[in-house]
Design a protein around this motif. Structure first.
Motif, short mmCIF file in Angstrom:
data_model
loop_
_atom_site.label_atom_id
_atom_site.label_comp_id
_atom_site.label_asym_id
_atom_site.label_seq_id
_atom_site.Cartn_x
_atom_site.Cartn_y
_atom_site.Cartn_z
N GLN A 59 -57.80 32.50 97.68
CA GLN A 59 -56.37 32.40 97.90
C GLN A 59 -55.75 33.79 98.07
O GLN A 59 -56.38 34.81 97.79
CB GLN A 59 -55.71 31.71 96.69
CG GLN A 59 -56.32 30.35 96.37
CD GLN A 59 -55.95 29.87 94.99
OE1 GLN A 59 -54.77 29.79 94.65
NE2 GLN A 59 -56.94 29.54 94.17
N LYS A 64 -50.32 31.29 96.65
CA LYS A 64 -49.56 30.27 97.37
C LYS A 64 -50.34 29.67 98.52
O LYS A 64 -50.13 28.52 98.89
CB LYS A 64 -48.25 30.88 97.90
CG LYS A 64 -47.24 31.25 96.82
CD LYS A 64 -45.97 31.79 97.44
CE LYS A 64 -44.94 32.13 96.36
NZ LYS A 64 -43.68 32.67 96.95
N GLN A 99 -58.03 20.90 93.20
CA GLN A 99 -56.69 21.22 92.73
C GLN A 99 -56.72 22.55 91.99
O GLN A 99 -57.63 22.82 91.21
CB GLN A 99 -56.17 20.12 91.80
CG GLN A 99 -56.04 18.75 92.46
CD GLN A 99 -55.01 18.75 93.58
OE1 GLN A 99 -53.94 19.34 93.45
NE2 GLN A 99 -55.34 18.07 94.68
N GLU A 335 -50.28 9.45 102.13
CA GLU A 335 -50.73 10.56 101.29
C GLU A 335 -52.24 10.71 101.33
O GLU A 335 -52.76 11.84 101.35
CB GLU A 335 -50.24 10.33 99.86
CG GLU A 335 -50.52 11.51 98.94
CD GLU A 335 -49.94 11.31 97.55
OE1 GLU A 335 -50.35 12.03 96.62
OE2 GLU A 335 -49.05 10.43 97.39
N ASN A 339 -54.06 14.07 102.59
CA ASN A 339 -55.00 14.79 101.72
C ASN A 339 -56.34 14.99 102.42
O ASN A 339 -56.97 16.05 102.30
CB ASN A 339 -55.20 14.04 100.41
CG ASN A 339 -54.12 14.38 99.39
OD1 ASN A 339 -53.71 15.53 99.27
ND2 ASN A 339 -53.65 13.37 98.66
N LYS A 381 -44.35 20.64 104.63
CA LYS A 381 -44.24 21.06 103.24
C LYS A 381 -45.42 20.54 102.42
O LYS A 381 -45.93 21.24 101.54
CB LYS A 381 -42.92 20.55 102.65
CG LYS A 381 -42.66 21.00 101.21
CD LYS A 381 -41.31 20.54 100.72
CE LYS A 381 -41.01 21.10 99.32
NZ LYS A 381 -42.02 20.75 98.32
N PHE A 382 -45.84 19.31 102.70
CA PHE A 382 -46.99 18.75 101.99
C PHE A 382 -48.22 19.65 102.18
O PHE A 382 -48.93 19.98 101.23
CB PHE A 382 -47.27 17.33 102.50
CG PHE A 382 -48.41 16.64 101.80
CD1 PHE A 382 -48.18 15.79 100.74
CD2 PHE A 382 -49.73 16.84 102.21
CE1 PHE A 382 -49.25 15.15 100.09
CE2 PHE A 382 -50.79 16.22 101.59
CZ PHE A 382 -50.54 15.37 100.51
N ALA A 384 -48.22 22.86 103.18
CA ALA A 384 -47.98 24.20 102.62
C ALA A 384 -48.12 24.17 101.10
O ALA A 384 -48.70 25.10 100.50
CB ALA A 384 -46.60 24.70 103.02
N ASP A 385 -47.61 23.11 100.45
CA ASP A 385 -47.76 23.00 99.00
C ASP A 385 -49.23 22.86 98.60
O ASP A 385 -49.62 23.25 97.50
CB ASP A 385 -46.97 21.79 98.47
CG ASP A 385 -45.47 22.01 98.54
OD1 ASP A 385 -45.05 23.17 98.73
OD2 ASP A 385 -44.72 21.01 98.42
N GLY A 386 -50.02 22.30 99.50
CA GLY A 386 -51.45 22.17 99.23
C GLY A 386 -52.24 23.44 99.48
O GLY A 386 -53.46 23.46 99.30
N GLY A 387 -51.54 24.50 99.90
CA GLY A 387 -52.21 25.78 100.07
C GLY A 387 -52.48 26.17 101.51
O GLY A 387 -53.03 27.23 101.78
#
Length: 894
Positions: A59, A64, A99, A335, A339, A381-382, A384-387
Motif C-alpha cells: 500500500q 489509502k 481486508q 456488492e 468485490n 467510491k466503493f 477507492a474505499d477498497g484500496g
C-alpha cells in the motif's frame, strides 16, 4: 477469538539493520529481492489455517491505496528500484480475507536506500514535454514565461529538496538568483512548475540579450548538494532566457505529480480464479524387460513458462450492477460483483476502469442525468474505499437509456411499469487487461509405428498415455460470451482417430489417449530417422484453457510429439596409408642425396594424389536399425554409404591441412637455414556406436542417448629430422651463432671423408606416434558427450641423437685413426608435438566430428663438442624451427 496474521517479518534478502526498527520499519537494499513471511499468527489460527494462502497487500504510506495484492502460501517477494528509494515508505501487510487491519499494526513500513543522485534533468515548455535544447539559441523563454523543471532521481523518493537557480556569469563568479524550498520528489521525479520567471530579471547583473541559467539541488534534510553520475552538482545546464518581458505575473511555483499513462500490466503475476494448476502425463515404458510407469509434470503452476513475444492480446471485461428505482444503494448481489471485480483489479495493475451510470426513463430527464452520475460515483467510491487508486477510475453519468421526455421537459412515458425498465437502472463496469498467452509446452514421447495394411506379422499396438489436469476451475471466468469451459480436447494433426475424427473432447480432469509414431516396418526411406529427434514427429495438440494460463483458445497448450522407438548401430573404419616427406636446407654431398631420394619418392605420391584428386582411403561401413520394440530390423549400409563419403571428404581435407602444415614448416625451415626433413604418417581410425531416444530424469523432452567407441592408431604419426652438422655449418656461415672456425673445420672434415668415400650423418630425430582408444563413451544430445564432449589429443614427442659414419672406397690408416678419434656429445631438448582437439559430439542435427589440428612448433636447443686430432671445439644451437599453428575443420555430421 480472532484468527489470522498478527505480525510479518523479513526472512530473506538484504536490509540495513541500523536503518530499521524491529517489527515496525525496515530499510532494504535497492534492487535486491526480500521475502516477507508471517512471523506470528493470532491465537485461534489452526494448523490447517496456516497452510492456506494469505493475501499480501502493498500500500501507499498513508494506507489509502493498495498498489498491488497477491495471494501466496510461501510469502511475498518484493524489491525497490533505485528510483523509488528514499524516505518514502510503503506499507505491507497480509490477511486471509484481503481486508486491511487499520486498528492493529500487523504490517511493516518498508523503504529502500541507495546513494542519492540526479540521473537526468531538463527544462520544458510544458509538463512532460520535450527538453528545451540549450545549444539551440532559438529555443528559449522570456522573463515571465512559465517553465517546467523535471529531474529524474535515485535514492530521493519522498524527500523534500531545495532547488537553487544560478545565473552563468563570465569573468566572475556565478550568481544565485532564486531558491525554491519544499520541492517534493514524487515517484522518483521532481516536476516543478515555475511561474515567477519575471522575478529572476531583477537579480541578474549586467543583463545580456540572452542569459543562461542552471540549478543546484540540495537535500533539505541533510543539507548536502546532490550530484549526478559524473559527480557534478550542476544540473539542467542551461536554460536560455531572452531579455524580453512576456508577463509580470509572479505566481508561486507548484509541485506536480508525474504524468502516468495507465496501461494493462503485461508481466503481472497471474492469479485469476479461472485457472488450472498442474498437467501431468503418465506413460508406461519398458526398461530392462519390465514395464515401468513414468509420470512427467509438463506444467506446474506456470513455473518456467515463457510469454509470447510481441504485442500482448488484450481482453475487454464488462460487468453490470443494477439499482432499484430512484436509488443509489448497492444491493448484496451488486456488492458481490463489485468485490469480485475489485479483487481482480487490485491483482492486475494499471488498467483504466470506466464506470458508466444509467437511469430508466421514469422521471425527469435532467434529474435522471444526475442520478446516473451518482450511481457511477458510488461505485467509484466503493473501489477507492477498497484500496484501488482513484486515478485509475473514470465515472460518467450517461443519463436515461432511450430518453422519452418531450420538448417541454415533461416525462412522456405511456406505461410507467418499473419492471419494464429494470435493466436500464445500472452501472456498466468495463476495463481491459492483457491475457496470458504463453508459449506452447512441448512433451516428447516414444511410441510404436503407425499401423498399416502391410503390417500382417506384428501389428503395432498404440501407446496409451494418461493425462491428469488438477486445479481446473472456470466458474469465475471473467470473459463474456466466450467464457472458458472446463473441458480439454486433443487434435490429432494429419491423422484420423476413431471413425475419421481428428478432435476428441474430454470433460473429466483425468483421461486416457492412444498415440503412435509415423514409421512403418516397410517404410521405403527409414534412414530419415537416423537421428530420431531431428525428424518430424507425429503431433497431438492438447488444449486446456483458462484466464490465468493459456487464455487464447486457438493456441495449443501442450504439443505432444510422438517419435519412433528406433535404435541404431554403426561401425565405420577409415585407413589412410600415405607417407609424405620433405626436406629443406640440406648441404651438398652424400647427406643431401640421401634426403633428396626420400623426398623424390614422397613427391611422386603427392603428385599422384593431386593428379587424381583422391586420397587412398580404405573404408568399411556397417549400419543397422531395429524398431517397434525389436520386432522390425533392417540393414541400411548401402543407404548410408553416401553419408560416409562426406565424412571421408572431411578426412581428405584434414590430410590436405597436414600437407599445408608440412609446406609451411618447409618454408619456415628455409628462413632459419636449419637443415630439416619432415615425415607425417596419416591417421587410421575406427568408430563403433549405437544410439536411441530415451527419457531421462522425468523431463518433458526426450534425449538422444547411447554409446560410442572409437580408436585412432595412429591418430597422427610424425617425424622431424634435423642434421646437426649441417646446422652447424649453416649457422656458422650466417654468423648468427656457433663458431665459424669450427664450422670451417667440420666442413673440411666432412669434405675429406667424402673424398675417401665416407659420409658423416649427425641427426636429431623427433618422433611420435599418438594413438587414442575410447570405449563406451556416453552420447547425450542435451548435455553433450562425456568429458564435456571433447577429447584432447597430443603429447610431447621423444628425441633420438644419432651419429653415423659410413665408410666406402679406399682410405689409409691415418684416415681411420681420425675417425676413431672423433668424439661428439650432444644435449638436445625437443619440446614439440602434433595433436589437437578431436571433438566427437551430438546435437539436435545428429552425431558429428569436429577436428581441430594443432602443432606446437619446434624449438631446438643443443650443444655439440667435437675433437679431431689437434682440433677441439664446441658450438650451440638454439632456434625455433617451426612456429606453432592451429586449424579447425568445422563440424561434419554422419
Amino acid at each position: 477469538m480472532a484468527k489470522g496474521v498478527k505480525k510479518i517479518k523479513v526472512t530473506q534478502g538484504k536490509y540495513y539493520p541500523k536503518m530499521s526498527v524491529p517489527r515496525q520499519r525496515v530499510t532494504i537494499v535497492a534492487e535486491q529481492d526480500v521475502v516477507f513471511q508471517v512471523e506470528e499468527w493470532l491465537p485461534n489460527t489452526s494448523a490447517e489455517d496456516k497452510k492456506k494462502p494469505v493475501i499480501w497487500m502493498r500500500q501507499t504510506h498513508d494506507r489509502k491505496i493498495i498498489l498491488f495484492q497477491v495471494p501466496s502460501t510461501t510469502g511475498y517477494k518484493f524489491s525497490i528500484l533505485k528510483k523509488f528509494c528514499g524516505s518514502y515508505h510503503y506499507y505491507i501487510e497480509a490477511s486471509f480475507s484481503g481486508q486491511r487491519d487499520f486498528k492493529n499494526n500487523v504490517g511493516l513500513y518498508v523503504k529502500g536506500w541507495c546513494e542519492p543522485k540526479i540521473i537526468s534533468s531538463k527544462w520544458s515548455y510544458q509538463k512532460g514535454g520535450a527538453s528545451i535544447k540549450n545549444n539551440k539559441k532559438a529555443q528559449h523563454i522570456s522573463y515571465g514565461h512559465i517553465v517546467h523543471l523535471n529531474l529524474q532521481t535515485e535514492g530521493l523518493n519522498g524527500n523534500n529538496l531545495i532547488v537553487e537557480l544560478w545565473n552563468q556569469q563570465y569573468a566572475k563568479a556565478d550568481k544565485q538568483i532564486c531558491v525554491y524550498t519544499d520541492v517534493q520528489v514524487i515517484d522518483g521525479e521532481v516536476n516543478l512548475k515555475i511561474q515567477n520567471t519575471y522575478a529572476w530579471m531583477a537579480h541578474v547583473n549586467n543583463i545580456q540579450n540572452l542569459e543562461e541559467f542552471y540549478i543546484k539541488v540540495k537535500d533539505q534534510a541533510s543539507g548536502k548538494y546532490i550530484k549526478d553520475n559524473l559527480g557534478d552538482d550542476l544540473h539542467a545546464i542551461y536554460l536560455n532566457v531572452k531579455n524580453k518581458i512576456a508577463t509580470t505575473n509572479t505566481n508561486v511555483s507548484q509541485n506536480q505529480t508525474p504524468t502516468k499513462v495507465y496501461k494493462p500490466d503485461v508481466n503481472s503475476a497471474r492469479i485469476e480464479p479461472c485457472k488450472f494448476e498442474v498437467i501431468k502425463i503418465t506413460e508406461t515404458e519398458v526398461k530392462d524387460g519390465a514395464p515401468n510407469n513414468t509420470t512427467v509434470i509438463v506444467f506446474d503452476k506456470g513455473n518456467g513458462i515463457k510469454q509470447i513475444t510481441g504485442k500482448a492480446q488484450q481482453k475487454e471485461i464488462q460487468r453490470t450492477i443494477y439499482y432499484e428505482i430512484d436509488s443509489t444503494i448497492i444491493d448484496k448481489g451488486g456488492e458481490a460483483i463489485l468485490n469480485n471485480v475489485l479483487k481482480f483489479l487490485l491483482e492486475h495493475k494499471n488498467s483504466i476502469i470506466n464506470l458508466s451510470g444509467y437511469a430508466c426513463v421514469i422521471g425527469k430527464q435532467n434529474y435522471n442525468k444526475g442520478l446516473s452520475q451518482r450511481r457511477a460515483d458510488i461505485v467509484k467510491k466503493f473501489f477507492a474505499d477498497g484500496g484501488l487508486d482513484p486515478r485509475r477510475i473514470t465515472s460518467t453519468g450517461k443519463g436515461e437509456v432511450d430518453p422519452t421526455d418531450d420538448k417541454m421537459g415533461r416525462d412522456n412515458v405511456k406505461y410507467k411499469n418499473e419492471k419494464d425498465y429494470i435493466n436500464n437502472r445500472r452501472v456498466d463496469i468495463s476495463f481491459t487487461f492483457n491475457e496470458h498467452d504463453a508459449q506452447t509446452v512441448v512433451y516428447e514421447v516414444i511410441a510404436p509405428s503407425k499401423p498399416t495394411v502391410l503390417d500382417k506379422i506384428a501389428v503395432p499396438v498404440k501407446k496409451e498415455i494418461t493425462i491428469d489436469i488438477s486445479g481446473f476451475e472456470t466458474k469465475a471466468c471473467f470473459r463474456g460470451n466466450d467464457k472458458h469451459k472446463k473441458e480439454s480436447y486433443i487434435v490429432d494433426v494429419g491423422q484420423a482417430i476413431d471413425a475419421g475424427n481428428t478432435k476428441k473432447t474430454f470433460n473429466t480432469p483425468s483421461f486416457n489417449y492412444q498415440i503412435y509414431s509415423d514409421l512403418s516396418r516397410f517404410n521405403i526411406a527409414p534412414i530419415q530417422y537416423i537421428w530420431p529427434s531431428s525428424t518430424t514427429p507425429n503431433q497431438y495438440h492438447l488444449h486446456v484453457h483458462s484466464c490465468r494460463f493459456f487464455s487464447n483458445n486457438k493456441r495449443t497448450t501442450v504439443l505432444i510429439n510422438a517419435y519412433p522407438d528406433i535404435k541404431w548401430e554403426l561401425a565405420v573404419e577409415f585407413l589412410v596409408n600415405v607417407s609424405n616427406y620433405k626436406a629443406a636446407n640440406m648441404p651438398a654431398g652424400n647427406i643431401f642425396a640421401k634426403h633428396q631420394e626420400k623426398s623424390r619418392e614422397a613427391g611422386y605420391r603427392r603428385w599422384r594424389m593431386n593428379e587424381t584428386g583422391k586420397i587412398p582411403i580404405s573404408i568399411g561401413v556397417g549400419l543397422s536399425a531395429e524398431w517397434n520394440n525389436g520386432n522390425s530390423k533392417r540393414s541400411f549400409t548401402n543407404e548410408f554409404s553416401d553419408r560416409i563419403e562426406a565424412v571421408a571428404k572431411l578426412i581428405s581435407k584434414s590430410i590436405t591441412v597436414l600437407q599445408d602444415a608440412i609446406n609451411y614448416a618447409q618454408s619456415a625451415a628455409k628462413q632459419t637455414a636449419i637443415p630439416v626433413g619432415f615425415d607425417i604418417r596419416y591417421p587410421k581410425f575406427t568408430v563403433v556406436g549405437k544410439w536411441y531416444l530415451e527419457r531421462l530424469n522425468n523431463r518433458n523432452l526426450l534425449n538422444t542417448v547411447g554409446e560410442i567407441g572409437f580408436g585412432f592408431n595412429p591418430l597422427i604419426g610424425a617425424e622431424v629430422v634435423i642434421d646437426i652438422i649441417g646446422a652447424a655449418i649453416a649457422l656458422g656461415s650466417y654468423a648468427t651463432t656457433g663458431n665459424p672456425a669450427a664450422a670451417r673445420l667440420i666442413g673440411k672434415f666432412r669434405a675429406g671423408l667424402e673424398k675417401l668415400g665416407a659420409s658423416v650423418t649427425f641427426t636429431a630425430t623427433f618422433y611420435g606416434e599418438l594413438s587414442i582408444m575410447v570405449d563406451a563413451l556416453k552420447i547425450d544430445a542435451i548435455n553433450g558427450i562425456d568429458m564435456q564432449g571433447k577429447t584432447t589429443i597430443g603429447g610431447k614427442m621423444g628425441a633420438t641423437i644419432l651419429l653415423a659414419i659410413e665408410i666406402g672406397g679406399k682410405f689409409n690408416k691415418n684416415s681411420k685413426k681420425y675417425i676413431l678419434d672423433f668424439k661428439a656429445a650432444a644435449r638436445l631438448q625437443g619440446d614439440s608435438f602434433f595433436g589437437g582437439d578431436f571433438v566427437i559430439n551430438s546435437d539436435d542435427k545428429g552425431l558429428f566430428i569436429e577436428p581441430i589440428l594443432k602443432f606446437s612448433g619446434v624449438k631446438i636447443t643443443g650443444e655439440v663438442e667435437g675433437e679431431i686430432g689437434w682440433w677441439k671445439s664446441n658450438f650451440k644451437i638454439e632456434e625455433i624451427v617451426i612456429d606453432k599453428s592451429e586449424h579447425s575443420l568445422g563440424k561434419k555430421y554422419f
